[in-house]
Enzyme design. Structure first.
Site, mmCIF file in Angstrom:
data_model
loop_
_atom_site.group_PDB
_atom_site.id
_atom_site.type_symbol
_atom_site.label_atom_id
_atom_site.label_comp_id
_atom_site.label_asym_id
_atom_site.label_seq_id
_atom_site.Cartn_x
_atom_site.Cartn_y
_atom_site.Cartn_z
ATOM 1 N N CYS A 119 0.803 -1.219 0.000
ATOM 2 C CA CYS A 119 0.000 0.000 0.000
ATOM 3 C C CYS A 119 0.842 1.278 0.000
ATOM 4 O O CYS A 119 0.327 2.358 -0.282
ATOM 5 C CB CYS A 119 -0.963 -0.007 1.178
ATOM 6 N N HIS A 252 -3.247 7.195 2.095
ATOM 7 C CA HIS A 252 -3.668 5.881 1.629
ATOM 8 C C HIS A 252 -5.076 5.619 2.147
ATOM 9 O O HIS A 252 -5.364 5.816 3.327
ATOM 10 C CB HIS A 252 -2.691 4.817 2.135
ATOM 11 N N ASN A 282 -10.097 -0.135 -0.215
ATOM 12 C CA ASN A 282 -8.635 -0.078 -0.162
ATOM 13 C C ASN A 282 -8.094 -0.665 -1.459
ATOM 14 O O ASN A 282 -8.186 -1.866 -1.690
ATOM 15 C CB ASN A 282 -8.152 -0.878 1.046
#
Length: 325
Positions: A119, A252, A282
């Site tokens: 990520c 993020h 996500n």
């Protein structure tokens, strides 16, 4: 003359299949797994996500996001002299997804490679591209985050399968005589590999181990909020800035609680935080460039704004990039 790097265009791509929480609840119920829209929203802030269809790969999403970024920057593919793709879901073991994207864009000759920092991947890739431009190794770079996380999910685990989605985001980064990327800050600590991982691998033509995503959500949450504050302050310090100078925090997009916690520590109101996790879920390395492009096209982020991009992911990796847009 000092050489800098600036973002000149942004682009993104979401697969057309959109699954709301209601869709996910029905999908999981068919497998005997119970969850609810309220449970998902309360814990994550997620209301929908996008999944790719059969035969669609990370390179397809990446190439489309790149085309949109090139158009926004007014740059031709032939002018690109570096492509970096951040992904944890490559099309194949090798060659790199970046090489496949290069071919799909009709570009040849320039260096291309993937970055794997989960990520945090886009933050890592942007840091590398900025350094290569600053040293004269490249002049016009495509930096892309692209993921198809839907293929790594265990749909018997309600704590993880509702969190992730697919997508891609891209920026064109160009050499400039005025600062654009003001500072970067990246870190990792490999002792935390087990709290977020996909522990399978290919050997002898077979999948060895478990090829599905595993996460200790509480451990990730506890670590994430702390390191995101630290890396944000480090990036600001390197540029001689403070949190008061930030026009937009673009974190993020993992979990609204983590995002709100980071904003609170930096004393930033939530109306200065770009939030797309509710609609995208996500998307790992794609989440920051997706959110950036969304904010640019929605008229939130404007030329001259100061942006703090930051991410945290498996590895455990984390980092931040401070940008004059």
């Amino acid at each position: 003359m000092t050489r800098f790097a600036r973002i000149s265009g942004t682009g993104s791509c979401l697969p057309p299949q959109r699954l709301t929480n209601a869709d996910m609840v029905a999908k999981l119920a068919a497998r005997g797994v119970e969850t609810s829209d309220d449970w998902i929203v309360e814990r994550t802030g997620i209301r929908a996500r996008h999944f790719v269809g059969d035969g669609v790969f990370a390179s397809d999403l990446a190439a489309e996001a790149a085309r949109n970024a090139l158009a926004a920057a007014g740059v031709l593919g032939a002018d690109i002299d570096l492509i970096i793709v951040a992904t944890s879901t490559p099309d194949m073991v090798f060659p790199s997804t970046a090489a496949i994207v290069q071919n799909k864009l009709g570009i040849a000759g320039c260096p291309v490679f993937d970055v794997q920092a989960v990520c945090s991947g886009f933050i890592y890739a942007l840091t590398v591209a900025e350094a290569m431009i600053r040293t004269g190794t490249a002049s016009k770079a495509l930096v892309i985050g692209a993921e198809v996380f839907s293929r790594l999910l265990d749909f018997n685990d309600r704590t993880t399968c509702v969190l992730f989605g697919d997508g891609a985001g891209a920026v064109v980064l160009e050499a400039s005589d005025t600062p654009g990327i003001l500072s970067t800050d990246i870190h990792a600590d490999g002792k935390h590999t087990d709290i977020l991982c996909v522990p399978g691998h290919v050997s002898g033509g077979q999948i060895m181990g478990d090829p599905l995503l595993k996460m200790d959500g509480q451990a990730v949450f506890k670590l994430a909020v702390g390191v995101l504050e630290d890396t944000a302050r480090a990036a600001l310090d390197k540029a001689g800035k403070t949190a008061a100078d930030i026009d937009w925090l673009i974190p993020h997009q993992a979990n609204i609680r983590i995002m709100a916690g980071t904003a609170r520590k930096l004393k930033l109101p939530m109306d200065k935080v770009v939030v797309t996790v509710d609609q995208h879920g996500n998307t790992s390395a794609a989440s920051i460039p997706l959110a950036l492009d969304h904010a640019v096209r929605a008229g939130q982020v404007k030329k001259g704004d100061t942006l703090l991009l930051e991410g945290v992911g498996g590895g455990f990796t984390w980092g931040a990039v401070l940008v004059d847009f």
